[in-house]
Enzyme design. Structure first.
Site, mmCIF file in Angstrom:
data_model
loop_
_atom_site.group_PDB
_atom_site.id
_atom_site.type_symbol
_atom_site.label_atom_id
_atom_site.label_comp_id
_atom_site.label_asym_id
_atom_site.label_seq_id
_atom_site.Cartn_x
_atom_site.Cartn_y
_atom_site.Cartn_z
ATOM 1 C CG ASN A 177 -0.273 -0.142 2.525
ATOM 2 O OD1 ASN A 177 0.825 -0.692 2.621
ATOM 3 N ND2 ASN A 177 -0.907 0.353 3.564
ATOM 4 C CD GLU A 274 2.569 -0.583 10.491
ATOM 5 O OE1 GLU A 274 1.481 -1.164 10.693
ATOM 6 O OE2 GLU A 274 2.797 0.090 9.487
ATOM 7 C CB CYS A 308 -1.785 -0.739 8.874
ATOM 8 S SG CYS A 308 -0.529 0.548 9.019
ATOM 9 C CD GLU A 488 8.978 0.462 10.422
ATOM 10 O OE1 GLU A 488 9.699 -0.278 9.748
ATOM 11 O OE2 GLU A 488 7.877 0.903 10.020
#
Length: 516
Positions: A177, A274, A308, A488
């Protein structure tokens, strides 16, 4: 270098066969007689026609070559280059990227189907990511401590300090994505702190990762420090299982994360993950309704819902539910769906057919379980002939939802908003946290004390008050519970790419009670 690179990158985009970038160059095209895996032919999401790019999955021999190069190059990269030198290479890469914003946004839109307004913003954020970690990498090291000395040392204090060291060879596994963003979020901190990286982009969206590899090379990155291999989960599994690799960073689904985590755990590799989410967005009765509606739209329809962190469980106070829904539907019906290359378009196609069909299946499940499909959730047919076979869906809004419905509990990764009324703060807090996920959460209220109180109790790694889905690179990004491991971005994300060594320096004599 920028002009030279611009010409090279345009040549790359005309090539029909994408090839891995290993040890500072694209590998040679395989011979026609070679025993290799069949080509992976990409499809254009706007019309389902064959993409201009195709590739062969990277064979094991080239994966091993990349691993060997990464190991050898990393040792020199970490020991023979200063933090300031590594930072200067990231700044060079940022400058090159700044000269290619239009090209990169077009490539990203062509691969993902996301509208070009969004992808242009992503490129600008990518430039910021490189510059940010150039600054952090040149300023963040270890610490020193003065410690009490021994009685035999004449009262002299002892010294201790920590060294921040790289992990070694890292593997990045990117998402389809946000392909360039995931490559940058992983590679920039990894490289600036002395690691090397082998990056595997999604099999659906590989082109901008290859561009980034060439960009780093032009910026001065030594051969073998950032390499790109191509393929599906089999290629990823081979990388993760290698004993050369010290660190794995994945952006993907929960199921993929579990498999990668299991493989990495066999030799105790460092991991950052993630993963998915089913995030709550809570609208209190005192919220600015127009802002809350805008936040709900950005938290559900941006990138065709393929985010997400999306706040797909929209909890709305019962006293404002009717007006909220009215304004939401009115604005949603005005959204323009069409060619993502058109700057006036709001929604492009889903990224690929599998995701398109998955979203349609969930919409059907929602209807069968008794939720009311208030608007959208259907294939878009009123498009020009050149788009009629694309993966276009209209944004779906469901009301009359309950917490036990499938569309409320499971991550869909598409434009499916579920609206859930609530009456009290304690009630909505309990319901919002009643999920296995914990990536993100948002609160809309004019009561700033309540906003702070809520986010402190929401079980999520990324939260917003009176906005949604903003992700500045200076803030850590990651989830609670099954939404991921580690962070991150930001200074907090540095811990994912480094390890600390403690050093104790005795300034006096060793105290020992044992007989001489």
């Amino acid at each position: 270098k920028g002009l030279k690179f611009q010409n090279q990158s345009r040549i790359m985009t005309k090539s029909k066969l994408l090839r891995p970038f290993i040890n500072g160059k694209y590998t040679s095209a395989p011979a026609a007689s070679a025993n290799i895996a069949p080509k992976h032919i990409l499809l254009n999401p706007t019309n389902a026609s064959p993409h201009k790019y195709q590739y062969h999955p990277t064979p094991s021999s080239q994966i091993q070559q990349a691993l060997d190069c990464a190991k050898t190059a990393q040792q020199s990269w970490a020991s023979s280059t200063s933090p300031s030198h590594r930072a200067s290479i990231l700044r060079n890469a940022a400058d090159i990227m700044a000269q290619n914003v239009e090209l990169l946004s077009e490539m990203e839109t062509f691969d993902t189907g996301r509208v070009i307004r969004e992808t242009k913003y992503d490129i600008e954020e990518g430039i910021e990511c490189l510059n940010y970690y150039a600054g952090v990498g040149n300023s963040l090291g270890g610490n020193s401590y003065n410690l009490p000395g021994s009685s035999s040392g004449g009262g002299t204090n002892n010294l201790a300090y920590t060294l921040r060291e790289p992990l070694g060879v890292s593997v990045g596994i990117g998402a389809w994505n946000y392909p360039l963003q995931s490559a940058l979020w992983k590679s920039a901190p990894s490289l600036v702190f002395g690691n090397s990286m082998i990056f595997k982009p999604s099999e659906y969206t590989p082109s901008t990762a290859l561009w980034l590899a060439q960009c780093y090379h032009e910026a001065g990155l030594p051969e073998g420090i950032f390499q790109v291999v191509l393929g599906d989960k089999k290629v990823g599994e081979e990388l993760v299982q290698s004993n050369v690799v010290a660190k794995v960073s994945l952006t993907g689904s929960l199921d993929t994360g579990r498999k990668v985590y299991e493989l990495a755990s066999k030799d105790m590799k460092n991991v950052t993950m993630e993963l998915g989410g089913k995030s709550p967005l809570i609208v209190f009765d005192d919220a600015d309704l127009d802002n809350a509606v805008a936040g709900a739209m950005m938290g559900n329809f941006y990138s065709s819902g393929q985010v997400c962190s999306n706040g797909t469980r929209v909890f709305v106070h019962e006293s404002i539910l009717e007006e909220f829904v009215h304004r939401l539907v009115e604005r949603t019906n005005k959204m323009r769906i069409g060619d993502p290359m058109d700057v006036d378009i709001d929604i492009g196609p889903m990224a690929h057919e599998d995701q398109y069909n998955k979203v349609l299946r969930y919409i059907d499940v929602g209807i069968k379980e008794g939720a009311t499909l208030l608007c959208g959730g259907t294939r878009v047919d009123n498009l020009p002939d050149n788009l009629k076979d694309g993966y276009f869906l209209s944004p779906a809004i469901f009301t009359n939802c309950t917490d036990d419905m499938t569309i409320v509990k499971e991550e869909i990764f598409g434009m499916v908003m579920t609206i859930l009324p609530f009456s009290t703060e304690d009630e909505v807090l309990h319901r919002a946290n009643n999920t296995d996920f914990g990536l993100a959460a948002g609160v809309f209220t004019r009561d700033i004390q309540r906003g702070h109180r809520m986010v402190q109790q929401l079980q999520a790694g990324v939260t917003w008050i009176n906005n949604y889905n903003l992700a500045p690179v200076s803030l850590p990004w990651g989830g609670y519970k099954q939404s991921g491991i580690g962070r991150e971005n930001g200074v907090g994300g540095v811990e994912s790419w480094t390890q600390l060594k403690s050093v104790y320096v005795e300034m006096g004599n060793v105290e020992c009670d044992y007989p001489k």
